[in-house]
Design an enzyme around this catalytic site. Structure first.
Site, PDB file in Angstrom:
ATOM      1  N   ASP A   1       8.244   0.099  11.681  1.00 13.83           N
ATOM      2  CA  ASP A   1       7.315  -0.025  10.556  1.00 13.83           C
ATOM      3  C   ASP A   1       8.067  -0.329   9.267  1.00 13.83           C
ATOM      4  O   ASP A   1       8.986   0.394   8.880  1.00 13.83           O
ATOM      5  CB  ASP A   1       6.520   1.285  10.409  1.00 13.83           C
ATOM      6  CG  ASP A   1       5.279   1.132   9.562  1.00 13.83           C
ATOM      7  OD1 ASP A   1       5.237   0.224   8.717  1.00 13.83           O
ATOM      8  OD2 ASP A   1       4.346   1.935   9.744  1.00 13.83           O
TER       9      ASP A   1
ATOM     10  N   HIS B   1       3.919  -1.426  11.755  1.00 18.30           N
ATOM     11  CA  HIS B   1       2.797  -0.815  11.050  1.00 18.30           C
ATOM     12  C   HIS B   1       1.464  -1.041  11.761  1.00 18.30           C
ATOM     13  O   HIS B   1       0.595  -0.180  11.732  1.00 18.30           O
ATOM     14  CB  HIS B   1       2.730  -1.386   9.633  1.00 18.30           C
ATOM     15  CG  HIS B   1       1.947  -0.559   8.671  1.00 18.30           C
ATOM     16  ND1 HIS B   1       2.305   0.725   8.335  1.00 18.30           N
ATOM     17  CD2 HIS B   1       0.826  -0.830   7.962  1.00 18.30           C
ATOM     18  CE1 HIS B   1       1.441   1.210   7.451  1.00 18.30           C
ATOM     19  NE2 HIS B   1       0.535   0.291   7.219  1.00 18.30           N
TER      20      HIS B   1
ATOM     21  N   SER C   1      -2.202   4.689   7.238  1.00 21.24           N
ATOM     22  CA  SER C   1      -1.372   4.188   6.154  1.00 21.24           C
ATOM     23  C   SER C   1      -1.689   4.972   4.877  1.00 21.24           C
ATOM     24  O   SER C   1      -1.516   6.184   4.844  1.00 21.24           O
ATOM     25  CB  SER C   1      -1.580   2.683   5.985  1.00 21.24           C
ATOM     26  OG  SER C   1      -0.598   2.120   5.173  1.00 21.24           O
TER      27      SER C   1
END
Length: 701
Positions: free
Chosen positions: A633, A668, A548
């Site tokens: 995501d 995610h 991330s």
């Protein structure tokens, strides 16, 4: 510096090559051309885009076919360490003991309770396995019991995009509702009447929580009532019920500013009013102490926060607030929990969490620290303020997570549970270290490190180094049974606590965001060089990984320090930051201007453009890279890593593979299900193990 990775044998299969279709992106700071902008598909239904992602996955499988046996072995090892019929420690709330448990061979938790005592019959509240059946993805959001103990409300996501649905179950009859709301946030809050339930509706495009609705449980056919609507799209929004049950809260939080709006939970109208009206730069959170007073954690004139006591009705008046715990330069007040006679405070000192217990009536305080550094004491607390004990978790790199109850009256500590590790695990076989590394501008960066006792720190062992450095989030040292597969193979694993996290207080965070963001990247690169120079690990066997915002970090080091790393793994990486932050329709963009900057302002544009990984890909030798993504995501859109990989391959001047693997049914957090997630760990570890082995083989030639 080690030499760049040696060339690999040419693969018979060439990687997918999406067609460049130049697209201009204009902003006050300049105009850029993106050759792969067309890979963006907001609906995720474009056949050409899907075909490209599927081709990338086939290419990944073909190129890593020689890792398949290693992946299988790693998965077997990791699964064998899990106690498959494990259960969480029970917690008492409003007359019931609540816990979650797993059954042998099943992916998801079963959530249950027992009335009064753990010897009472079990009542299953929700079976995650039954809810997940037939779904490619399943994630439970929150699970909330009504104050009268009869009704269960929960949220779940079956796509991976964090767009939750709301359900109700009558725990007396077992009757379950159809979905009562969709595209909502996971959190819920019951009013005292056990009929009214609050939830947060999300915007269909940006997925921002923008409206709070009240649903009448006894009139589901009625239109939910709009309770509150937030106009400022810089704020996240949530709802919660106070532990005491006195209040309902609407919590609004941007990067630098907070506002809590409160209503009596037993009120008919549910009129919410700010406890302290928002003021730019003022972050705070609250908990009620009794019928009149609240405790406030505030950063007003206190960058590391302090605690203030005030009557709820006049808390907005600074003159009515009394300081209860003063600000300290060397301690960050991380969180707190109120008990009838005690206050529990989680504070961070020298990068590590500890617990401070303070009696309301005055007297001697207690401070609980970890048994050895690096370790952390994480406040769990208790559901009820009247609880006679406070629960906390001690985390260490070498020891499984350990849960304790601390008796508030006597100070006695009771071991509740240590997370089991099946097989022949022995914590005494591992060593951890906490050290400080001075970087180029004189800052001292903490580093947590773990290895097997037989693995020397003499410059011979490979090392996997991770970092994050954003949002003030801390990568606390914690045990991982999966990591044992690396440690048992002679690896060192380390965490660089770089600026942008909040390990060393608010100043550490501020020094790694906005116009100071480059410190995050330089810290990581300097730590890497220092570990090599100090002979801790093999200088040519440093492997980097991050996800991330940590994937953004990986993108920068790949461009600026490629020769240092034998491999780089970037998971759901935020790498096209300039394009994303220019587009307010993309989820989360507007919430994060205070984190990264708003590139519609020319000064911010220049800062972001200086490091944006996608924009700085250049012709050079890149190390072997594994990039992962999730089609659904909502935090980092799948097209960022997809475009980045295409551009990296265009500029790769070596033969090391640059691989993309996209989870087509996840978001995610990757796959759902505890066993499914092990496949991802096995994939990632097999990749670095293969790259390390290949480097050794090349060195022997």
């Amino acid at each position: 510096m080690p030499k760049a990775p040696r060339s690999e044998t040419r693969h018979a299969q060439t990687p997918p090559r999406p067609e460049p279709r130049p697209h201009s992106i204009s902003a006050p700071g300049g105009t850029r051309t993106d050759p792969y902008y067309w890979l963006r598909d907001d609906d995720r239904n474009d056949p050409e885009v899907r075909a490209h992602l599927e081709a990338e996955n086939r290419y990944f499988e073909a190129i890593t076919a020689n890792q398949a046996a290693t992946r299988a072995q790693l998965y077997t090892e990791m699964r064998a360490r899990l106690r498959e019929d494990d259960a969480s420690p029970p917690a008492f709330d409003n007359g019931y003991w609540y816990y979650s448990r797993y059954e042998q061979g099943r992916d998801y938790a079963i959530h249950a309770r027992r009335a009064g005592t753990m010897d009472a019959p079990e009542a299953i509240l929700l079976d995650g396995n039954a809810r997940a059946e037939g779904q490619p993805y399943y994630q439970l959001g929150s699970l909330e019991i009504s104050p009268d103990n009869r009704w269960l409300a929960w949220t779940e996501d079956t796509v991976g995009r964090r767009q939750y649905q709301l359900y109700l179950r009558d725990l007396e009859t077992g009757e379950c509702s159809a979905a009562l709301a969709s595209n909502i946030q996971p959190d819920l809050a019951w009013a005292s009447d056990s009929r009214t339930l609050l939830y947060v509706q999300q915007d269909e495009t940006t997925l921002l929580g923008s409206q709070v609705f009240a649903l009448r449980r006894d009139a589901p056919e009625a239109r939910p009532r709009l309770i509150y609507e937030e106009a400022d799209d810089a704020f996240f929004m949530g709802v919660e019920r106070s532990r005491s049950g006195r209040y309902l809260f609407i919590v609004l939080q941007s990067t630098e500013t907070a506002e809590w709006r409160a209503a009596r939970a037993d009120g008919e109208a549910l009129v919410f009013a700010p406890v302290i009206p928002r003021s730019a730069g003022h972050e705070y959170d609250i908990e009620d102490i009794d019928d009149t007073d609240i405790l406030i954690r505030s950063n007003e004139n206190a960058p590391n926060f302090r605690l203030l006591r005030a009557p709820m009705a006049v808390a907005a008046d600074r003159a009515c607030r009394r300081e209860w715990l003063a600000h300290r330069e060397d301690a960050l007040v991380d969180s707190f929990e109120v008990f009838d006679d005690w206050l529990a405070v989680n504070e961070r000192v020298d990068g590590l969490l500890r617990l401070r217990l303070m009696p309301w009536a005055g007297g001697e305080e207690r401070v609980i620290v970890g048994d050895a550094a690096p370790s952390g004491i994480h406040l769990v607390g208790a559901a009820e303020p009247s609880s006679p004990s406070v629960r906390y978790v001690e985390s260490r790199l070498t020891t499984p997570q350990t849960v304790y109850d601390h008796a508030l009256s006597s100070g006695a500590r009771t071991l509740v549970k240590q997370q089991p590790v099946e097989g022949e695990f022995n914590a005494a076989n591992y060593r951890s270290d906490y050290r400080w590394i001075t970087v180029r501008d004189g800052a001292r960066v903490p580093l947590s490190l773990v290895h097997h006792r037989d693995t020397p720190l003499d410059g011979s062992a490979p090392l996997l180094l991770t970092g994050y450095g954003a949002y003030g989030l801390c990568l606390d040292p914690a045990f991982s049974s999966h990591r044992l597969s690396l440690l048992e193979r002679g690896w060192i694993v380390a965490i660089a606590h770089v600026r942008g996290g909040e390990e060393l207080g608010r100043a550490w965070y501020d020094a790694g965001r906005l116009h100071h963001k480059r410190n995050t990247f330089q810290d990581f690169m300097d730590v890497s060089d220092a570990l090599a120079a100090d002979g801790v690990c093999a200088a040519d066997q440093i492997h980097a990984t991050g996800g991330s915002a940590g994937g953004l970090l990986m993108g920068v080091i790949a461009n600026e320090h490629a020769a240092r790393y034998r491999s780089i793994s970037a998971h759901v990486p935020f790498v096209d930051i300039l394009t994303t932050m220019l587009d307010p329709s993309i989820p989360l963009t507007t919430n994060e201007y205070d984190e990264w900057g708003n590139p519609q302002r020319e000064a911010d544009y220049r800062v972001i453009a200086d490091y944006s990984p996608y924009d700085h890909v250049r012709a050079q030798v890149y190390p072997a890279m594994l990039v992962t993504s999730g089609l659904w995501d909502s935090q980092v859109q799948y097209w960022e890593p997809t475009k980045w990989v295409a551009k990296l391959r265009d500029h790769q001047r070596g033969d090391a593979p640059i691989l993309l693997h996209t989870e087509m049914e996840a978001g995610h957090g990757g796959r759902s299900g505890r066993f499914e997630q092990l496949h991802e760990y096995a994939r990632d570890y097999a990749f670095v193990l293969h790259q390390a082995a290949k480097a050794l083989a090349d060195g022997d030639q």
